[in-house]
Design a protein around this motif. Structure first.
Motif, PDB file in Angstrom:
ATOM      1  N   PRO A 116       0.840  -1.207   0.000  1.00  0.00           N
ATOM      2  CA  PRO A 116       0.000   0.000   0.000  1.00  0.00           C
ATOM      3  C   PRO A 116       0.879   1.262   0.000  1.00  0.00           C
ATOM      4  N   GLN A 161       1.561   3.652   1.774  1.00  0.00           N
ATOM      5  CA  GLN A 161       1.718   4.282   3.089  1.00  0.00           C
ATOM      6  C   GLN A 161       2.922   5.246   3.146  1.00  0.00           C
ATOM      7  N   LEU A 192      -5.327   9.536  -1.048  1.00  0.00           N
ATOM      8  CA  LEU A 192      -6.013   8.803   0.029  1.00  0.00           C
ATOM      9  C   LEU A 192      -7.301   8.160  -0.489  1.00  0.00           C
ATOM     10  N   TRP A 216      -6.503   5.137  -2.603  1.00  0.00           N
ATOM     11  CA  TRP A 216      -6.134   4.031  -1.698  1.00  0.00           C
ATOM     12  C   TRP A 216      -7.407   3.404  -1.103  1.00  0.00           C
ATOM     13  N   ARG A 217      -8.292   4.320  -0.628  1.00  0.00           N
ATOM     14  CA  ARG A 217      -9.562   3.875  -0.034  1.00  0.00           C
ATOM     15  C   ARG A 217     -10.344   3.031  -1.044  1.00  0.00           C
ATOM     16  N   ASN A 241      -8.854  -0.310  -1.514  1.00  0.00           N
ATOM     17  CA  ASN A 241      -9.081  -1.154  -0.333  1.00  0.00           C
ATOM     18  C   ASN A 241     -10.453  -1.816  -0.346  1.00  0.00           C
ATOM     19  N   PHE A 244      -8.362  -8.089  -2.177  1.00  0.00           N
ATOM     20  CA  PHE A 244      -6.941  -7.743  -2.104  1.00  0.00           C
ATOM     21  C   PHE A 244      -6.125  -8.219  -3.300  1.00  0.00           C
ATOM     22  N   ARG A 259      -6.109  -5.417  -6.005  1.00  0.00           N
ATOM     23  CA  ARG A 259      -5.783  -4.038  -5.642  1.00  0.00           C
ATOM     24  C   ARG A 259      -4.588  -3.515  -6.442  1.00  0.00           C
ATOM     25  N   PHE A 267      -2.282   0.037  -6.403  1.00  0.00           N
ATOM     26  CA  PHE A 267      -2.054   1.311  -5.713  1.00  0.00           C
ATOM     27  C   PHE A 267      -1.247   2.310  -6.545  1.00  0.00           C
ATOM     28  N   GLU A 316      -6.346   3.162   6.649  1.00  0.00           N
ATOM     29  CA  GLU A 316      -6.238   2.550   5.320  1.00  0.00           C
ATOM     30  C   GLU A 316      -5.230   1.402   5.332  1.00  0.00           C
ATOM     31  N   VAL A 317      -4.176   1.589   6.137  1.00  0.00           N
ATOM     32  CA  VAL A 317      -3.179   0.509   6.266  1.00  0.00           C
ATOM     33  C   VAL A 317      -3.872  -0.744   6.782  1.00  0.00           C
ATOM     34  N   LYS A 348      -7.026  -1.408   6.631  1.00  0.00           N
ATOM     35  CA  LYS A 348      -7.991  -1.882   5.642  1.00  0.00           C
ATOM     36  C   LYS A 348      -7.292  -2.684   4.539  1.00  0.00           C
ATOM     37  N   SER A 349      -6.031  -2.387   4.317  1.00  0.00           N
ATOM     38  CA  SER A 349      -5.272  -3.087   3.284  1.00  0.00           C
ATOM     39  C   SER A 349      -4.858  -4.487   3.724  1.00  0.00           C
ATOM     40  N   LYS A 387      -7.378  -7.490   9.665  1.00  0.00           N
ATOM     41  CA  LYS A 387      -7.537  -6.077  10.044  1.00  0.00           C
ATOM     42  C   LYS A 387      -7.638  -5.937  11.557  1.00  0.00           C
TER      43      LYS A 387
END
Lengths: 366, 202
Positions: free
Chosen positions: A29, A31, A68, A71-72, A75, A79, A82, A84, B66-67, B69-70, B74
């Protein structure tokens, strides 16, 4: 039974392997990218980039939000699917723009600080010059209020500057500058109107000096603007004295009580000393002369002055001067030692020419 | 039996895959509301640095959210803790803002009162000042300056009501400075005058 256990174990191991492979293959992700962008944005916000580089800062913030959101959005997907990439790109852009906003802000703050510092000095000088240049020009109440308002605004601007609130300081200095410009315009107009009579003054002075030369007599020339009284003998200046006038010295005398000094060609009508005058010594002029009377009647007709106005009298060149300010009611004041000289030299009938200025406006204010 | 075991295993795997704890929406809303309250109180202006830190903290929590959620597994415990910290900090910043505003308001009111007293003192000094023809002119000018200072102070009082404390304080301070300089000028003139009268033996 053994076959079944082997089957279960195999299934379990294969599943685990698949999960591990899938998990490892999923992209990290964004981050780190987002944290970096966020750090830059905070840095930018702290130095007020939102005010100094608003476009860059807001674009950086918008990219941060987009990152953001992307990313949301990712999510919310399974998975395995996904991606990013977009979120990372937006975060990188946000970081870049925030960095640029910081650079621009720092430069602007540095330049603004320097420019405002110079501007404060410049405005302080302009105020000083304004008072120096026009300090003896009568000002109306509105003008006086503006002058004080301007000084207060300048003080507020300096206070804001000292607190590094440069944007507020700039607003105050802008207002100060506007007031100074308006005052400057006001004075230029007053002087422009007044000096429109310069050709007439010049003519009177030339005529008086010629008469003095031709008739070998004394004459007095009064320059109101320069605050000077000059004694001429045979067309040649022999003495020069400093004079004091009234606060409303600019312009010709229109009526009694206007605290103005008349302009024109006069003669000494009487010499007063001792109990005859409340001043040390005085030379009474023949104000109002015929020209003054004609103008007074005309001003009444034109309704420039009230119908019940009176023309005034008792305009004198007298002593008790040397106070350093304009204080008379329309007379011309000299130091006692100076009036002594005039009193000695001048006789009844000596010509006295009173003008606004001996020099044209262009020469006084190039 | 074989089928039951397989189903249980698949169920466990599915549970692992989609495992999630509940999203702390209530805590998020509470934290956001607390930040909004802080903003409405004027923290951006009166507690600038801490307000930025507050926003930064909230952003960090949202990134952490979000981390989580990834992740496959969780866990929002740290997010909830973060949100609770943000809410608490927001209340602190709001309090700091209110205190700073109260402090500024007091200072402004004190300065305005001081200027008003100075104006009154100056008016009295004008009455006491020497009143020759020359003095009267200067006094008229000073009276005009006092009127302008009075107008500035009235403006500051209006600004105080509107809540623009920083600009109001600057205005009040500038007026005080000017009123003080007039006071000094008048006091000096009167002292000089009294000294002259004394020297002349009157």
């Amino acid at each position: 039974m053994t076959k079944f256990i082997v089957y279960i174990l195999t299934f379990f191991l294969v599943s685990l392997l698949c999960i591990i492979i899938l998990v490892l293959s999923v992209e990290d992700p964004p981050q780190d990218e987002i944290n970096r962008a966020q750090k830059r944005l905070v840095e930018a916000e702290k130095i007020k980039s939102s005010k100094y580089a608003p476009e860059l800062f807001h674009s950086a913030s918008a990219y941060y939000d987009s990152s953001l959101n992307a990313w949301r959005h990712e999510n919310e997907r399974l998975f395995l699917f996904r991606n990013f990439k977009k979120a990372k790109e937006f975060a990188a852009l946000s970081n870049l723009l925030a960095e640029e906003a910081i650079t621009v802000t720092r430069n602007k703050i540095s330049v603004t600080e320097e420019l405002l510092g110079l501007r404060i000095s410049m405005l302080e000088n302009r105020f000083h010059d304004l008072i120096e240049k026009y300090g003896n020009i009568p000002i109306n109440n509105a003008g006086r209020n503006d002058l004080v308002k301007g000084k207060l605004l300048l003080s507020e601007g300096i206070l804001a500057y000292n607190q590094e609130n440069f944007l507020a300081s700039k607003i105050k200095l802008d207002s100060t500058e506007l007031i100074i410009s308006l005052l400057d315009e006001y004075y230029v107009k007053i002087l422009g109107d007044y000096f429109s009579q310069y050709p007439q003054w010049h003519h009177w002075v030339t005529q008086s000096i010629s008469n003095s030369k031709r008739n070998k007599t004394d004459c007095i020339i009064i320059d109101k603007y320069a605050r000077e009284c000059m004694l001429y003998d045979n067309g040649r200046m022999v003495q020069k004295f400093t004079i004091e006038l009234s606060v409303n010295w600019i312009g010709d005398k229109n009526e009694q009580g206007d605290k103005s000094t008349p302009e024109g060609l006069y003669v000494i009508k009487n010499k007063k000393s001792g109990k005859d005058t409340k001043y040390y010594k005085a030379l009474l002029l023949n104000y109002p002369n015929e020209e003054d009377k004609k103008r007074f009647v005309l001003n009444k007709k034109k309704k420039i002055i009230e119908q019940d106005a009176k023309i005034g009298s008792l305009i004198e060149i007298h002593g008790n001067g040397g106070k350093g300010i304009d204080w008379t009611d329309g007379c011309i004041a000299l130091k006692d030692s100076d009036i002594d000289i005039l009193f000695e030299v001048c006789n009844i009938g000596t010509r006295v020419t009173i003008v606004g200025s001996l020099k044209p406006l262009k020469e006084l204010f190039p | 039996m074989k089928n039951n075991l397989s189903l249980s295993f698949l169920g466990l795997t599915a549970l692992l895959l989609v495992s999630c704890s509940k999203l702390p929406q209530t805590e998020i809303d509470l934290a956001n509301a607390a930040i909004e309250e802080t903003k409405a109180a004027g923290a951006e202006t009166y507690a600038h640095d801490n307000f930025i830190t507050l926003q930064d903290s909230m952003n960090r929590v949202m990134v952490n959210l979000e981390v989580q959620k990834s992740k496959l597994l969780k866990n929002y415990t740290s997010v909830v803790e973060g949100l609770s910290g943000v809410t608490g900090f927001a209340h602190e910043v709001k309090l700091e803002t209110e205190n700073r505003k109260a402090e500024l308001k007091n200072e402004i009111q004190k300065t305005i009162a001081e200027v008003k007293t100075l104006i009154e003192t100056n008016k009295q000094l004008i009455l006491e000042a020497p009143k020759g023809k020359e003095g009267a002119t200067a006094l008229v000018a000073m009276q005009g300056e006092l009127d302008s200072i009075e107008a500035a102070i009235n403006e500051a009082s209006t600004m105080l009501e509107s809540g623009d404390y920083l600009a109001t304080l600057d205005k009040a301070r500038a007026a005080k400075e000017k009123a003080h300089s007039i006071n000094t000028e008048l006091t000096e003139v009167i002292a000089k005058y009294k000294g002259n009268v004394k020297n002349k033996g009157i």
